[in-house]
Design an enzyme around this catalytic site. Structure first.
Site, PDB file in Angstrom:
ATOM      1  N   GLU A   1       0.862  -1.329  -0.131  1.00 31.98           N
ATOM      2  CA  GLU A   1      -0.030   0.070  -0.195  1.00 31.98           C
ATOM      3  C   GLU A   1       0.765   1.156   0.034  1.00 31.98           C
ATOM      4  OE1 GLU A   1      -3.796   0.220   1.603  1.00 31.98           O
ATOM      5  OE2 GLU A   1      -4.158  -1.908   1.213  1.00 31.98           O
TER       6      GLU A   1
ATOM      7  N   HIS B   1      -5.203   2.209  -0.313  1.00 35.17           N
ATOM      8  CA  HIS B   1      -4.447   2.833  -1.016  1.00 35.17           C
ATOM      9  C   HIS B   1      -4.391   2.127  -2.545  1.00 35.17           C
ATOM     10  CE1 HIS B   1      -3.340   4.301   2.782  1.00 35.17           C
ATOM     11  NE2 HIS B   1      -2.675   5.549   2.289  1.00 35.17           N
TER      12      HIS B   1
ATOM     13  N   LYS C   1     -10.632   5.962   4.837  1.00 37.00           N
ATOM     14  CA  LYS C   1      -9.866   6.650   3.897  1.00 37.00           C
ATOM     15  C   LYS C   1      -9.775   5.964   2.558  1.00 37.00           C
ATOM     16  CE  LYS C   1      -5.659   7.400   5.704  1.00 37.00           C
ATOM     17  NZ  LYS C   1      -4.478   7.275   6.157  1.00 37.00           N
TER      18      LYS C   1
END
Ligand SMILES: O=C1C[C@@](O)(C(=O)O)C[C@@H](O)[C@@H]1O
Length: 266
Positions: free
Chosen positions: A102, A159, A186
């Site tokens: 990530e 991510h 996120k």
């Protein structure tokens, strides 16, 4: 799950216990990562950032130590986090172990990840811990439960350093992050064209309007910079800026972000 629990799960605001800081209300909070390669360097950075009034929170990027795989190293890292917490009492303190897949600086097996993150939750003080949604429910469930029992909020993150997934996938990821117990959700993606950035912002705005959150979303690299200062409008409650070394591509200086947030807010 009781109605109150359900309400908590879709809360638009996360309040840091003991510090009264409200994430998801008002202007986006500015976070800066402490990225040293030694515990001393990280602590030095924390002390410097603790004195900067423009910084709302400090992220300890513990993966930069590339450590924490045996008991002595874990003891050292949990001690470091406690020292950082004491050194920055007025800031939101986040512990992050960003893995190689990530975009982080170190790789950990599932067992190593579980042990290191579990030890941090158990032995260190912090306000928020970052967990990667890609690790899966089985591994994350005990960590989330332990974090909540300790009064630590969970940033559940995802991510993608190579592309920006389509809207459906972005929405599914946010939903999964919420389902797995994230208090703050996120998404960090890599845009290849302007429409990728626009798509991330649209998904963010729609998720926010639907009451999901608080959210932290960003498009990385120079193309995505606008996403780091537009949270006041599109609904990202936190933004990462840099002071010295960037912890991801496209981060802008704290002062520039602070000034721009004032321009792009309603
Ligand atoms: O998840 C994030 C966001 C980030 O990748 C960014 O793009 O600013 C920086 C990381 O340090 C942090 O953990």
């Amino acid at each position: 799950m009781s109605a109150a629990d359900t309400e908590k799960k879709i809360s638009r605001t996360y309040v840091i216990p003991g510090k009264g800081k409200r994430i998801g209300e008002g202007a986006p909070g500015i976070l800066v990562s402490a990225t040293g390669r030694t515990p001393e360097a990280i602590l030095e950075a924390v002390k410097r950032l603790a004195a900067d009034p423009a910084v709302d929170g400090i992220e300890l990027r513990l993966d930069h130590l590339d450590s924490g795989r045996n008991s002595d190293q874990i003891l050292e890292i949990t001690g470091l986090v406690n020292q950082a917490y004491a050194a920055a009492p007025d800031k939101i303190l986040i512990a992050t172990v960003r893995t190689g897949k990530e975009g982080g600086e170190a790789s950990y097996t599932a067992a190593e990840y579980l042990r290191l993150l579990g030890s941090l939750i158990r032995y260190s003080r912090m306000d928020l811990i970052d967990l990667e949604v890609s690790r899966g429910e089985e591994l994350l469930a005990p960590l989330v439960e332990a974090a909540h029992a300790a009064g630590i909020g969970v940033i559940m993150s995802s991510h993608n350093f190579s592309e920006t997934p389509d809207s459906e996938k972005l929405r599914e990821t946010l939903e999964l992050e919420r389902k797995l117990g994230g208090d703050i959700l996120k998404l960090a993606v890599m845009p290849r064209k302007a429409s990728d950035v626009a798509r991330l912002l649209l998904v963010t705005a729609e998720a926010r309007e639907a009451g999901l959150g608080p959210l932290v979303t960003m498009a990385m690299g120079p193309l995505g910079s606008i996403s780091r200062v537009s949270g006041g409008i599109f609904g990202s409650a936190l933004t990462f800026a840099m002071s010295g070394t960037a912890s991801a591509p496209g981060q802008m200086a704290v002062e520039d972000v602070k000034r721009s947030l004032g321009l792009f807010s309603v």
